[in-house]
Design a protein around this motif. Sequence first.
Motif, PDB file in Angstrom:
ATOM      1  N   ARG A  61     -12.177  -2.072  -3.699  1.00  0.00           N
ATOM      2  CA  ARG A  61     -11.656  -2.347  -2.553  1.00  0.00           C
ATOM      3  C   ARG A  61     -12.626  -3.475  -1.537  1.00  0.00           C
ATOM      4  O   ARG A  61     -13.898  -3.782  -2.010  1.00  0.00           O
TER       5      ARG A  61
ATOM      6  N   VAL B 134      -3.362   0.070  -2.904  1.00  0.00           N
ATOM      7  CA  VAL B 134      -2.708  -1.001  -3.616  1.00  0.00           C
ATOM      8  C   VAL B 134      -1.508  -0.228  -4.774  1.00  0.00           C
ATOM      9  O   VAL B 134      -2.549   0.449  -5.608  1.00  0.00           O
TER      10      VAL B 134
ATOM     11  N   PRO C 169      -7.971  -2.897   3.333  1.00  0.00           N
ATOM     12  CA  PRO C 169      -6.898  -2.809   2.081  1.00  0.00           C
ATOM     13  C   PRO C 169      -6.098  -3.419   1.950  1.00  0.00           C
ATOM     14  O   PRO C 169      -5.082  -3.195   0.111  1.00  0.00           O
ATOM     15  N   GLU C 170      -5.557  -4.714   2.146  1.00  0.00           N
ATOM     16  CA  GLU C 170      -4.184  -5.425   1.482  1.00  0.00           C
ATOM     17  C   GLU C 170      -4.620  -6.493   0.639  1.00  0.00           C
ATOM     18  O   GLU C 170      -3.748  -7.252   0.017  1.00  0.00           O
TER      19      GLU C 170
ATOM     20  N   GLY D 198      -2.744   4.629   1.667  1.00  0.00           N
ATOM     21  CA  GLY D 198      -3.682   3.160   1.955  1.00  0.00           C
ATOM     22  C   GLY D 198      -3.997   2.452   0.488  1.00  0.00           C
ATOM     23  O   GLY D 198      -4.917   1.291   0.630  1.00  0.00           O
TER      24      GLY D 198
ATOM     25  N   LEU E 105       1.139  -1.049   0.291  1.00  0.00           N
ATOM     26  CA  LEU E 105      -0.364   0.302  -0.214  1.00  0.00           C
ATOM     27  C   LEU E 105       0.903   1.149  -0.110  1.00  0.00           C
ATOM     28  O   LEU E 105       1.865   1.147   0.667  1.00  0.00           O
TER      29      LEU E 105
END
Length: 142
Positions: free
Chosen positions: A126, A54, A130-131, A52, A48
């Motif tokens: 999303r 990607v 977030p990852e 935040g 990220l």
Amino acid sequence: MNDIRTESHGVPWEETYGYVQAIRRGNTIYLSGQVSHDGPELVAPAPLDDAGAVTDFANMAAQMRQCYANAAELLGRFGASMDDVVDELIFVLDSDTGGAAAEEVRKEVYGKPVPQLASTIIGTPRLAFPELLVEIKLVAVV
């Protein structure tokens, strides 16, 4: 007949959000969207930026494999396997990378060049964390 059974992974977000990972009603098993985790730790998290967002989608296939591994583990608790899956819904952050990864990984997971199930892939902005790059929801019939 009240033939209902549920299963979970025991991760914190199940209680926080309030859901089970799988429920069997009769001969049908419904799996909640599976994400790339091993216990409470994310597997192959996407990098990220400071905001935040990607920055790289290269872990898509690795995350996809873990999603299917988690699904297979849940199905096994019901005496089922990936061979019993009749429908899947795949959510990806990047449609191009997700489609390419799905072409490869799905054939591995189902062991066939043309898996015998209905499948839909959808791009989304999303997921829950977030990852995450991919989430896979399945329905199996036993």
